[in-house]
Design a protein around this motif. Structure first.
Motif, PDB file in Angstrom:
ATOM      1  N   ASP A  62       0.813  -1.209   0.000  1.00  0.00           N
ATOM      2  CA  ASP A  62       0.000   0.000   0.000  1.00  0.00           C
ATOM      3  C   ASP A  62       0.850   1.263   0.000  1.00  0.00           C
ATOM      4  O   ASP A  62       0.356   2.355  -0.257  1.00  0.00           O
ATOM      5  N   ASP A  63       2.129   1.124   0.360  1.00  0.00           N
ATOM      6  CA  ASP A  63       2.984   2.298   0.420  1.00  0.00           C
ATOM      7  C   ASP A  63       3.666   2.598  -0.908  1.00  0.00           C
ATOM      8  O   ASP A  63       4.342   3.608  -1.050  1.00  0.00           O
ATOM      9  N   ALA A  64       3.536   1.700  -1.873  1.00  0.00           N
ATOM     10  CA  ALA A  64       4.212   1.889  -3.154  1.00  0.00           C
ATOM     11  C   ALA A  64       3.475   2.939  -3.972  1.00  0.00           C
ATOM     12  O   ALA A  64       2.285   2.818  -4.240  1.00  0.00           O
ATOM     13  N   LEU A  65       4.172   3.967  -4.385  1.00  0.00           N
ATOM     14  CA  LEU A  65       3.596   5.023  -5.207  1.00  0.00           C
ATOM     15  C   LEU A  65       4.239   5.016  -6.581  1.00  0.00           C
ATOM     16  O   LEU A  65       5.395   4.634  -6.730  1.00  0.00           O
ATOM     17  N   PRO A  66       3.491   5.438  -7.608  1.00  0.00           N
ATOM     18  CA  PRO A  66       4.078   5.545  -8.941  1.00  0.00           C
ATOM     19  C   PRO A  66       5.266   6.504  -8.914  1.00  0.00           C
ATOM     20  O   PRO A  66       5.242   7.516  -8.212  1.00  0.00           O
ATOM     21  N   VAL A  67       6.289   6.189  -9.672  1.00  0.00           N
ATOM     22  CA  VAL A  67       7.479   7.029  -9.758  1.00  0.00           C
ATOM     23  C   VAL A  67       7.486   7.739 -11.109  1.00  0.00           C
ATOM     24  O   VAL A  67       7.413   7.091 -12.157  1.00  0.00           O
ATOM     25  N   LEU A  68       7.545   9.062 -11.090  1.00  0.00           N
ATOM     26  CA  LEU A  68       7.555   9.843 -12.323  1.00  0.00           C
ATOM     27  C   LEU A  68       8.997  10.114 -12.751  1.00  0.00           C
ATOM     28  O   LEU A  68       9.790  10.642 -11.973  1.00  0.00           O
ATOM     29  N   ASP A  69       9.313   9.744 -13.976  1.00  0.00           N
ATOM     30  CA  ASP A  69      10.661   9.949 -14.497  1.00  0.00           C
ATOM     31  C   ASP A  69      10.907  11.395 -14.925  1.00  0.00           C
ATOM     32  O   ASP A  69      12.043  11.809 -15.109  1.00  0.00           O
ATOM     33  N   ASP A  70       9.835  12.142 -15.124  1.00  0.00           N
ATOM     34  CA  ASP A  70       9.936  13.534 -15.567  1.00  0.00           C
ATOM     35  C   ASP A  70       9.211  14.442 -14.583  1.00  0.00           C
ATOM     36  O   ASP A  70       8.386  13.985 -13.782  1.00  0.00           O
ATOM     37  N   GLU A  71       9.503  15.715 -14.666  1.00  0.00           N
ATOM     38  CA  GLU A  71       8.849  16.685 -13.787  1.00  0.00           C
ATOM     39  C   GLU A  71       7.438  16.961 -14.273  1.00  0.00           C
ATOM     40  O   GLU A  71       7.188  17.125 -15.469  1.00  0.00           O
ATOM     41  N   SER A  72       6.508  17.009 -13.338  1.00  0.00           N
ATOM     42  CA  SER A  72       5.115  17.273 -13.673  1.00  0.00           C
ATOM     43  C   SER A  72       4.692  18.638 -13.159  1.00  0.00           C
ATOM     44  O   SER A  72       5.046  19.039 -12.043  1.00  0.00           O
ATOM     45  N   GLN A  73       3.896  19.336 -13.961  1.00  0.00           N
ATOM     46  CA  GLN A  73       3.328  20.609 -13.562  1.00  0.00           C
ATOM     47  C   GLN A  73       1.985  20.429 -12.854  1.00  0.00           C
ATOM     48  O   GLN A  73       1.473  21.364 -12.256  1.00  0.00           O
ATOM     49  N   LEU A  74       1.446  19.207 -12.926  1.00  0.00           N
ATOM     50  CA  LEU A  74       0.086  18.979 -12.434  1.00  0.00           C
ATOM     51  C   LEU A  74      -0.019  17.938 -11.330  1.00  0.00           C
ATOM     52  O   LEU A  74      -0.946  17.977 -10.529  1.00  0.00           O
ATOM     53  N   VAL A  75       0.899  16.989 -11.294  1.00  0.00           N
ATOM     54  CA  VAL A  75       0.794  15.856 -10.382  1.00  0.00           C
ATOM     55  C   VAL A  75       1.876  15.915  -9.314  1.00  0.00           C
ATOM     56  O   VAL A  75       3.057  16.112  -9.624  1.00  0.00           O
ATOM     57  N   ASP A  76       1.483  15.754  -8.066  1.00  0.00           N
ATOM     58  CA  ASP A  76       2.454  15.693  -6.970  1.00  0.00           C
ATOM     59  C   ASP A  76       2.157  14.472  -6.103  1.00  0.00           C
ATOM     60  O   ASP A  76       1.322  13.631  -6.445  1.00  0.00           O
ATOM     61  N   GLY A  77       2.842  14.353  -4.979  1.00  0.00           N
ATOM     62  CA  GLY A  77       2.674  13.207  -4.100  1.00  0.00           C
ATOM     63  C   GLY A  77       1.258  13.021  -3.601  1.00  0.00           C
ATOM     64  O   GLY A  77       0.789  11.888  -3.434  1.00  0.00           O
ATOM     65  N   TYR A  78       0.567  14.118  -3.360  1.00  0.00           N
ATOM     66  CA  TYR A  78      -0.820  14.048  -2.901  1.00  0.00           C
ATOM     67  C   TYR A  78      -1.695  13.332  -3.921  1.00  0.00           C
ATOM     68  O   TYR A  78      -2.495  12.458  -3.574  1.00  0.00           O
ATOM     69  N   HIS A  79      -1.542  13.703  -5.201  1.00  0.00           N
ATOM     70  CA  HIS A  79      -2.336  13.087  -6.257  1.00  0.00           C
ATOM     71  C   HIS A  79      -1.959  11.616  -6.437  1.00  0.00           C
ATOM     72  O   HIS A  79      -2.824  10.750  -6.585  1.00  0.00           O
ATOM     73  N   LEU A  80      -0.656  11.339  -6.436  1.00  0.00           N
ATOM     74  CA  LEU A  80      -0.190   9.975  -6.672  1.00  0.00           C
ATOM     75  C   LEU A  80      -0.663   9.023  -5.573  1.00  0.00           C
ATOM     76  O   LEU A  80      -1.021   7.873  -5.844  1.00  0.00           O
ATOM     77  N   LYS A  81      -0.653   9.496  -4.336  1.00  0.00           N
ATOM     78  CA  LYS A  81      -1.055   8.641  -3.214  1.00  0.00           C
ATOM     79  C   LYS A  81      -2.504   8.207  -3.346  1.00  0.00           C
ATOM     80  O   LYS A  81      -2.859   7.073  -3.004  1.00  0.00           O
ATOM     81  N   ARG A  82      -3.338   9.071  -3.868  1.00  0.00           N
ATOM     82  CA  ARG A  82      -4.753   8.745  -4.002  1.00  0.00           C
ATOM     83  C   ARG A  82      -5.063   7.982  -5.283  1.00  0.00           C
ATOM     84  O   ARG A  82      -6.023   7.210  -5.337  1.00  0.00           O
ATOM     85  N   LEU A  83      -4.254   8.179  -6.296  1.00  0.00           N
ATOM     86  CA  LEU A  83      -4.464   7.445  -7.542  1.00  0.00           C
ATOM     87  C   LEU A  83      -3.937   6.012  -7.461  1.00  0.00           C
ATOM     88  O   LEU A  83      -4.491   5.095  -8.070  1.00  0.00           O
ATOM     89  N   ALA A  84      -2.848   5.813  -6.711  1.00  0.00           N
ATOM     90  CA  ALA A  84      -2.143   4.533  -6.688  1.00  0.00           C
ATOM     91  C   ALA A  84      -3.043   3.315  -6.425  1.00  0.00           C
ATOM     92  O   ALA A  84      -2.922   2.298  -7.116  1.00  0.00           O
ATOM     93  N   PRO A  85      -3.955   3.361  -5.430  1.00  0.00           N
ATOM     94  CA  PRO A  85      -4.776   2.174  -5.161  1.00  0.00           C
ATOM     95  C   PRO A  85      -5.695   1.780  -6.311  1.00  0.00           C
ATOM     96  O   PRO A  85      -6.197   0.661  -6.347  1.00  0.00           O
TER      97      PRO A  85
END
Length: 314
Positions: free
Chosen positions: A141-164
């Motif tokens: 449950d702690d695994a989050l997607p890793v972004l290889d590039d910089e995003s202007q729209l997505v941060d850790g908050y978004h990734l944590k909720r999208l991941a599940p």
């Protein structure tokens, strides 16, 4: 109408093997015969099949309900590396099916035991050698997607909720930015061109002029197509302001459709779940039968400020 011509992708498993496993599940759970009739609709690739089970018994298969989760075993297709998930108390019955010499397709499958809840990862291995391939997986449950590039729209908050909500096949793979209005300009044609040749799921993220963030996960890369495409993995999401995911309802299969004039996700009613014009500037979001979603933005019609599309690097 284009929506009426939508079809499913070709099956990734043999029909015989898939149907045998489905009959086993129905028999073992002692479901009424009519429950089996809905199964044929989802016979196809493994991911679509798994999505069917999630929709059928979300209290068992979704990550959010931890109280009723049981130790999992993986049933693996040896050559194609497809997987189905089974519970410990069903393994003996499944093993009996796979040991049946009358069913030649069963020889292509084996059961892999989940040995260690702390270790990950098997399904993410790209090695063909079984000697080097870990033989088990447990969800983290702690695994989050890793972004290889910089995003202007997505941060850790978004990734944590999208991941599940992201399918297991996207785990352990980095995400690469394949299109951005800030880099490539605002053009649907360019978006299609950047995805030519891709064979991996994509994540579409939009920020509108009201600073609302929303989008869609598509099981297939966006492309121009005469027919609808995609599987039940596809879903819509919104941070407006709280996170909400709208998964496939099972009502129709109008997942994604694209032409040079627009990109549409979800449909079957009075409007599309998400619609974008050729300039990726004007868009709209209506409730649709495919996802039973609410409008993703504050208003049904919106103006795009920024847009990004990410894909998994296999």
């Amino acid at each position: 109408m284009a929506e009426s011509q939508c079809g499913h992708a070709a099956s990734a498993l043999s029909l015989q093997t898939t149907f045998s496993l489905l009959l086993l599940t129905v028999h073992h759970l002692r479901l009424p015969p009519q429950s089996a009739m809905g199964v044929a609709y989802s016979v196809g690739e493994v991911d679509h099949l798994y999505t069917f089970f999630v929709q059928w018994s979300p209290e068992i298969y979704t990550k959010g309900n931890k109280k009723r989760r049981h130790p999992h075993y993986l049933i693996r297709e040896k050559q194609q590396k497809h997987y189905l998930v089974g519970e410990k108390n069903k393994v003996a019955v499944i093993n009996k099916l796979l040991s049946n010499p009358v069913n030649p397709a069963a020889n292509n499958w084996e059961i892999i035991t989940v040995k260690d809840p702390k270790r990950r990862l098997s399904l993410c291995s790209s090695e063909d050698s079984e000697a080097d391939e870990p033989d088990y997986q447990r969800e983290d449950d702690d695994a989050l997607p890793v972004l290889d590039d910089e995003s202007q729209l997505v941060d850790g908050y978004h990734l944590k909720r999208l991941a599940p909500h992201l399918p297991a096949r996207t785990q352990c793979h980095p995400w690469q930015l394949v299109y951005s209005t800030a880099i490539h300009g605002s053009s649907l044609k360019t978006l299609y061109r950047n995805m030519a040749g891709l064979d991996s799921p994509v994540l579409l993220v939009i920020k509108d002029m009201h600073q609302k963030v929303f989008g869609a996960f598509s099981s297939d890369p966006f492309k121009v197509s005469k027919y609808c495409y995609g599987t039940g993995e596809t879903f819509l999401f919104s941070f407006n302001p709280d996170f909400q995911a709208y998964r496939w309802s099972g009502e129709n299969s109008y997942f994604v459709s694209g032409n040079l004039e627009s990109l549409q996700i979800g449909g079957g009613g009075g409007g599309f779940g998400l619609w974008l014009d050729a300039d990726l500037y004007h868009g709209s979001s209506f409730s649709c039968p495919t996802f039973h979603n609410e409008s993703l933005s504050t208003q049904e019609d919106f103006v795009v400020q920024d847009l990004e599309v990410w894909t998994v690097q296999n």
